[in-house]
Motif scaffolding. Structure first.
Motif, mmCIF file in Angstrom:
data_model
loop_
_atom_site.group_PDB
_atom_site.id
_atom_site.type_symbol
_atom_site.label_atom_id
_atom_site.label_comp_id
_atom_site.label_asym_id
_atom_site.label_seq_id
_atom_site.Cartn_x
_atom_site.Cartn_y
_atom_site.Cartn_z
ATOM 1 N N SER A 111 -25.271 -4.312 30.242
ATOM 2 C CA SER A 111 -24.765 -3.491 29.139
ATOM 3 C C SER A 111 -23.486 -4.079 28.570
ATOM 4 C CB SER A 111 -24.508 -2.057 29.620
ATOM 5 O OG SER A 111 -25.711 -1.471 30.048
ATOM 6 N N ARG A 112 -22.634 -4.555 29.442
ATOM 7 C CA ARG A 112 -21.358 -5.138 29.018
ATOM 8 C C ARG A 112 -21.583 -6.396 28.192
ATOM 9 N NH1 ARG A 112 -17.679 -6.808 26.933
ATOM 10 N NH2 ARG A 112 -15.541 -7.082 27.617
ATOM 11 N N CYS A 113 -22.621 -7.144 28.499
ATOM 12 C CA CYS A 113 -22.955 -8.341 27.710
ATOM 13 C C CYS A 113 -23.519 -7.966 26.340
ATOM 14 C CB CYS A 113 -23.956 -9.208 28.460
ATOM 15 S SG CYS A 113 -23.246 -10.064 29.885
ATOM 16 N N ALA A 114 -24.276 -6.890 26.274
ATOM 17 C CA ALA A 114 -24.885 -6.468 25.003
ATOM 18 C C ALA A 114 -23.892 -5.756 24.087
ATOM 19 C CB ALA A 114 -26.064 -5.543 25.284
ATOM 20 N N ALA A 115 -22.935 -5.051 24.647
ATOM 21 C CA ALA A 115 -22.041 -4.208 23.845
ATOM 22 C C ALA A 115 -21.283 -4.971 22.757
ATOM 23 C CB ALA A 115 -21.076 -3.447 24.752
ATOM 24 N N PRO A 116 -20.623 -6.086 23.045
ATOM 25 C CA PRO A 116 -19.887 -6.763 21.976
ATOM 26 C C PRO A 116 -20.794 -7.284 20.859
ATOM 27 C CG PRO A 116 -19.275 -7.665 24.124
ATOM 28 C CD PRO A 116 -20.416 -6.726 24.341
ATOM 29 N N HIS A 121 -19.837 7.093 24.177
ATOM 30 C CA HIS A 121 -18.554 7.531 23.606
ATOM 31 C C HIS A 121 -17.799 6.337 23.006
ATOM 32 C CE1 HIS A 121 -14.851 9.854 23.223
ATOM 33 N NE2 HIS A 121 -14.243 8.795 23.722
ATOM 34 N N ASP A 122 -17.722 5.254 23.757
ATOM 35 C CA ASP A 122 -16.974 4.079 23.301
ATOM 36 C C ASP A 122 -17.661 3.336 22.157
ATOM 37 O OD1 ASP A 122 -15.034 4.611 25.180
ATOM 38 O OD2 ASP A 122 -15.587 2.957 26.523
ATOM 39 N N LEU A 123 -18.984 3.351 22.122
ATOM 40 C CA LEU A 123 -19.718 2.567 21.131
ATOM 41 C C LEU A 123 -20.090 3.332 19.864
ATOM 42 C CD1 LEU A 123 -22.013 0.578 23.566
ATOM 43 C CD2 LEU A 123 -20.034 -0.281 22.301
ATOM 44 N N LYS A 124 -19.977 4.642 19.899
ATOM 45 C CA LYS A 124 -20.364 5.434 18.725
ATOM 46 C C LYS A 124 -19.635 5.000 17.444
ATOM 47 C CE LYS A 124 -21.620 10.082 17.454
ATOM 48 N NZ LYS A 124 -21.731 11.464 17.892
ATOM 49 N N PRO A 125 -18.329 4.698 17.478
ATOM 50 C CA PRO A 125 -17.656 4.257 16.241
ATOM 51 C C PRO A 125 -18.244 2.967 15.650
ATOM 52 C CG PRO A 125 -16.040 4.824 17.923
ATOM 53 C CD PRO A 125 -17.392 4.840 18.583
ATOM 54 N N PHE A 126 -18.994 2.227 16.468
ATOM 55 C CA PHE A 126 -19.609 0.976 16.009
ATOM 56 C C PHE A 126 -21.088 1.163 15.635
ATOM 57 C CE2 PHE A 126 -16.142 -0.069 18.868
ATOM 58 C CZ PHE A 126 -15.388 -0.931 18.075
ATOM 59 N N ILE A 131 -31.334 7.647 15.725
ATOM 60 C CA ILE A 131 -30.996 7.322 17.111
ATOM 61 C C ILE A 131 -29.589 7.766 17.490
ATOM 62 C CG2 ILE A 131 -30.248 4.954 16.606
ATOM 63 C CD1 ILE A 131 -31.989 6.256 19.823
ATOM 64 N N MET A 132 -28.661 7.750 16.553
ATOM 65 C CA MET A 132 -27.284 8.127 16.893
ATOM 66 C C MET A 132 -27.188 9.595 17.316
ATOM 67 S SD MET A 132 -25.665 5.362 16.978
ATOM 68 C CE MET A 132 -24.042 6.027 17.324
ATOM 69 N N GLU A 133 -28.156 10.405 16.951
ATOM 70 C CA GLU A 133 -28.190 11.797 17.414
ATOM 71 C C GLU A 133 -28.560 11.884 18.895
ATOM 72 O OE1 GLU A 133 -30.730 14.057 14.824
ATOM 73 O OE2 GLU A 133 -29.681 13.324 13.033
ATOM 74 N N LYS A 134 -29.146 10.828 19.427
ATOM 75 C CA LYS A 134 -29.585 10.807 20.826
ATOM 76 C C LYS A 134 -28.597 10.085 21.739
ATOM 77 C CE LYS A 134 -34.608 11.074 20.243
ATOM 78 N NZ LYS A 134 -34.628 11.811 19.025
ATOM 79 N N THR A 135 -27.576 9.456 21.162
ATOM 80 C CA THR A 135 -26.662 8.653 21.963
ATOM 81 C C THR A 135 -25.917 9.515 22.979
ATOM 82 O OG1 THR A 135 -25.011 6.891 21.888
ATOM 83 C CG2 THR A 135 -24.652 8.745 20.396
ATOM 84 N N GLY A 136 -25.690 8.938 24.137
ATOM 85 C CA GLY A 136 -24.956 9.628 25.198
ATOM 86 C C GLY A 136 -25.781 10.615 25.989
ATOM 87 N N ARG A 137 -27.064 10.675 25.707
ATOM 88 C CA ARG A 137 -27.906 11.656 26.386
ATOM 89 C C ARG A 137 -28.921 10.980 27.300
ATOM 90 N NH1 ARG A 137 -29.878 14.532 21.351
ATOM 91 N NH2 ARG A 137 -31.674 14.920 22.669
#
Length: 151
Positions: free
Chosen positions: A10-15, A58-63, A118-124
């Protein structure tokens, strides 16, 4: 399948996804996160994956990057099919009768990736069988496996 491997991938994919300002990161967990299953390390690892997915969202939602966790049911994996005696007989019988293919979870990921909301499903946390009902796909044998319990 430890927590560390989920985190590193996940850490590799996030940036990369954050730089593109869109994307989806999916991790897999199970009911072992909320009830005793197999042993303490297994439960701790599963609970950690669930929490990691929520915090990453939470951290990735702004992106505009979604992070979700999916829970497949019991999977009729190649390893299980080669050695069904590794699990207690009643569970092995249940897996043989109603277990999911690994492709079933893959179809859930495809549905999530194609979801314009999809952003409505994030964090779930999402049960694969519930995603199958929502997105209208079945397992490779045409069955619609029942969703496992969240508790």
């Amino acid at each position: 399948m430890g927590l560390r491997s989920h985190y590193i991938a996940s850490r590799c994919a996030a940036p990369r996804t954050a730089a593109r300002r869109k994307g989806l990161i999916v991790n897999t967990s199970s009911g072992g996160a909320v009830r005793y299953t197999f042993n303490v390390p297994f439960g701790v690892q599963r609970a950690g994956v669930d929490k990691m997915g929520k915090d990453m969202a939470h951290d990735l939602k702004p992106f505009n990057v979604a992070a979700v966790v999916i829970w497949p049911g019991f999977i009729k994996s190649e390893k299980f099919l080669a050695q069904p005696d590794r699990v207690p007989a009643p569970l092995a019988k249940r897996i043989m009768e109603s277990g999911e293919s690994s492709e079933f979870a893959g179809r859930a990921v495809v549905g999530l990736a194609a979801d314009p909301a999809i952003m409505e499903k994030t964090g779930r946390l999402h049960l694969v069988a519930e995603l199958a009902q929502e997105y209208g796909f079945t397992d490779i044998d045409g069955r619609m496996p029942a969703a496992p319990s969240r508790i």
